[in-house]
Motif scaffolding. Structure first.
Motif, short mmCIF file in Angstrom:
data_model
loop_
_atom_site.label_atom_id
_atom_site.label_comp_id
_atom_site.label_asym_id
_atom_site.label_seq_id
_atom_site.Cartn_x
_atom_site.Cartn_y
_atom_site.Cartn_z
N ASP A 11 10.96 10.51 -3.66
CA ASP A 11 9.68 10.55 -4.01
C ASP A 11 9.03 9.31 -4.93
O ASP A 11 8.17 8.62 -4.51
CB ASP A 11 9.36 11.87 -4.92
CG ASP A 11 7.90 12.19 -5.21
OD1 ASP A 11 7.09 12.13 -4.42
OD2 ASP A 11 7.57 11.92 -6.72
N LYS A 12 9.93 8.92 -5.92
CA LYS A 12 9.49 7.65 -6.58
C LYS A 12 9.50 6.49 -5.69
O LYS A 12 8.60 5.64 -5.92
CB LYS A 12 10.34 7.63 -7.79
CG LYS A 12 10.25 8.38 -8.75
CD LYS A 12 11.54 8.20 -10.09
CE LYS A 12 11.23 9.42 -10.87
NZ LYS A 12 12.31 9.17 -12.17
N LEU A 13 10.57 6.27 -4.87
CA LEU A 13 10.69 5.24 -4.13
C LEU A 13 9.63 5.23 -3.01
O LEU A 13 8.93 4.21 -2.70
CB LEU A 13 11.94 5.19 -3.42
CG LEU A 13 11.96 4.01 -2.21
CD1 LEU A 13 12.25 2.60 -3.05
CD2 LEU A 13 13.61 4.19 -1.63
N MET A 14 9.17 6.47 -2.50
CA MET A 14 8.23 6.48 -1.46
C MET A 14 6.70 6.11 -2.18
O MET A 14 5.79 5.39 -1.68
CB MET A 14 7.96 7.81 -0.82
CG MET A 14 9.43 8.16 -0.21
SD MET A 14 9.38 7.83 1.67
CE MET A 14 7.69 8.70 2.11
N ARG A 15 6.44 6.66 -3.40
CA ARG A 15 5.29 6.39 -4.16
C ARG A 15 5.03 4.67 -4.35
O ARG A 15 4.02 4.01 -4.32
CB ARG A 15 5.09 7.00 -5.38
CG ARG A 15 4.95 8.57 -5.08
CD ARG A 15 5.02 9.40 -6.39
NE ARG A 15 4.86 10.64 -6.23
CZ ARG A 15 3.98 11.49 -6.05
NH1 ARG A 15 2.59 10.89 -6.18
NH2 ARG A 15 3.94 12.71 -5.72
N ARG A 16 6.40 4.11 -4.94
CA ARG A 16 6.11 2.85 -5.05
C ARG A 16 5.96 1.94 -3.81
O ARG A 16 5.26 1.01 -3.87
CB ARG A 16 7.62 2.27 -5.80
CG ARG A 16 7.64 2.59 -7.18
CD ARG A 16 8.79 2.03 -7.85
NE ARG A 16 9.96 2.00 -7.22
CZ ARG A 16 11.35 2.30 -7.55
NH1 ARG A 16 11.09 2.93 -8.87
NH2 ARG A 16 12.43 2.63 -6.71
N TYR A 17 6.58 2.18 -2.64
CA TYR A 17 6.44 1.67 -1.50
C TYR A 17 4.84 1.76 -0.85
O TYR A 17 4.33 0.81 -0.49
CB TYR A 17 7.49 2.13 -0.51
CG TYR A 17 7.39 1.18 0.85
CD1 TYR A 17 7.42 -0.17 0.77
CD2 TYR A 17 6.50 1.49 1.95
CE1 TYR A 17 7.47 -0.91 1.99
CE2 TYR A 17 6.43 0.84 3.04
CZ TYR A 17 6.91 -0.54 3.08
OH TYR A 17 6.64 -1.12 4.18
N TYR A 24 -0.64 -4.91 -0.86
CA TYR A 24 -0.63 -5.80 0.19
C TYR A 24 -1.61 -5.92 1.14
O TYR A 24 -2.08 -7.02 1.55
CB TYR A 24 0.92 -5.61 0.82
CG TYR A 24 1.02 -6.67 1.92
CD1 TYR A 24 1.39 -7.95 1.73
CD2 TYR A 24 1.13 -6.25 3.29
CE1 TYR A 24 1.61 -8.74 2.83
CE2 TYR A 24 1.04 -7.22 4.33
CZ TYR A 24 1.42 -8.43 3.96
OH TYR A 24 1.58 -9.40 4.93
N ALA A 25 -2.05 -4.66 1.65
CA ALA A 25 -3.23 -4.60 2.76
C ALA A 25 -4.54 -5.26 2.11
O ALA A 25 -5.07 -6.04 2.79
CB ALA A 25 -3.58 -3.15 3.22
N ASN A 26 -4.90 -4.87 1.17
CA ASN A 26 -5.98 -5.43 0.25
C ASN A 26 -5.82 -6.96 -0.02
O ASN A 26 -6.68 -7.61 0.17
CB ASN A 26 -6.22 -4.66 -0.97
CG ASN A 26 -6.71 -3.21 -0.86
OD1 ASN A 26 -7.39 -2.96 0.29
ND2 ASN A 26 -6.48 -2.10 -1.86
N GLN A 27 -4.73 -7.46 -0.44
CA GLN A 27 -4.65 -8.74 -0.68
C GLN A 27 -4.56 -9.60 0.67
O GLN A 27 -5.02 -10.44 0.46
CB GLN A 27 -3.20 -9.07 -1.50
CG GLN A 27 -2.87 -10.34 -1.98
CD GLN A 27 -4.00 -10.70 -3.08
OE1 GLN A 27 -3.92 -9.97 -3.93
NE2 GLN A 27 -4.45 -11.78 -3.26
N THR A 28 -4.13 -9.08 1.77
CA THR A 28 -4.15 -9.47 2.85
C THR A 28 -5.63 -9.70 3.39
O THR A 28 -6.02 -10.69 4.22
CB THR A 28 -3.33 -8.83 3.90
OG1 THR A 28 -1.84 -8.85 3.38
CG2 THR A 28 -3.12 -9.44 5.36
N ILE A 29 -6.18 -8.65 3.42
CA ILE A 29 -7.84 -8.76 3.67
C ILE A 29 -8.46 -10.08 3.18
O ILE A 29 -9.09 -10.80 3.60
CB ILE A 29 -8.57 -7.51 3.64
CG1 ILE A 29 -7.75 -6.40 4.50
CG2 ILE A 29 -10.03 -7.69 3.81
CD1 ILE A 29 -7.99 -5.08 4.04
#
Length: 123
Positions: A11-17, A24-29
């Motif tokens: 759960d923690k790993l999925m939330r971090r990812y 990343y998506a926002n930065q790429t835009i």
């Protein structure tokens, strides 16, 4: 599902990812709007290098063009200038980073922002 138990390791790993993916998506835009194709290509090469953890990796001009939203010929021209500047070598889909510090300097600041967030959240 027991594996996705709230607060569990997965759960923690999925939330971090998920947090990383959204950031990343926002930065790429923003990057696509503000920075040159050359800067964005340098960022992509550095990110690929970080993921494969070796200076030499397979990456076609066609794939890079698709990721950057440009024509393959544009990638070929930029790769040629990076090769002339001794930052990379490339031949038939194999790219080798020769001078990482200079490639980082040629990249936009988005690379450092994304890398720092990835390192912090995924470690």
């Amino acid at each position: 599902m027991k594996a996705l138990k709230r607060g569990g390791t997965l759960d923690k790993l999925m939330r971090r990812y998920t947090a990383y993916s959204l950031r990343y998506a926002n930065q790429t835009i923003a990057c696509n709007l503000l920075h040159s194709v050359r800067q964005r290509m340098c960022r992509w090469l550095l990110m690929c290098r970080d993921r494969v953890e070796t200076e030499e990796f397979t990456l076609t001009h066609e794939f890079l063009a698709e990721m950057l939203g440009v024509r393959r010929q544009t990638v070929t021209v930029i790769a040629g200038t990076l090769q002339t500047a001794s930052l990379i070598t490339y031949h038939r889909g194999v790219i080798r980073i020769l001078n990482r510090p200079r490639l980082e300097a040629a990249s936009c600041e988005c690379y450092g922002v994304i890398k720092a967030f990835y390192d912090r959240i995924m470690q």
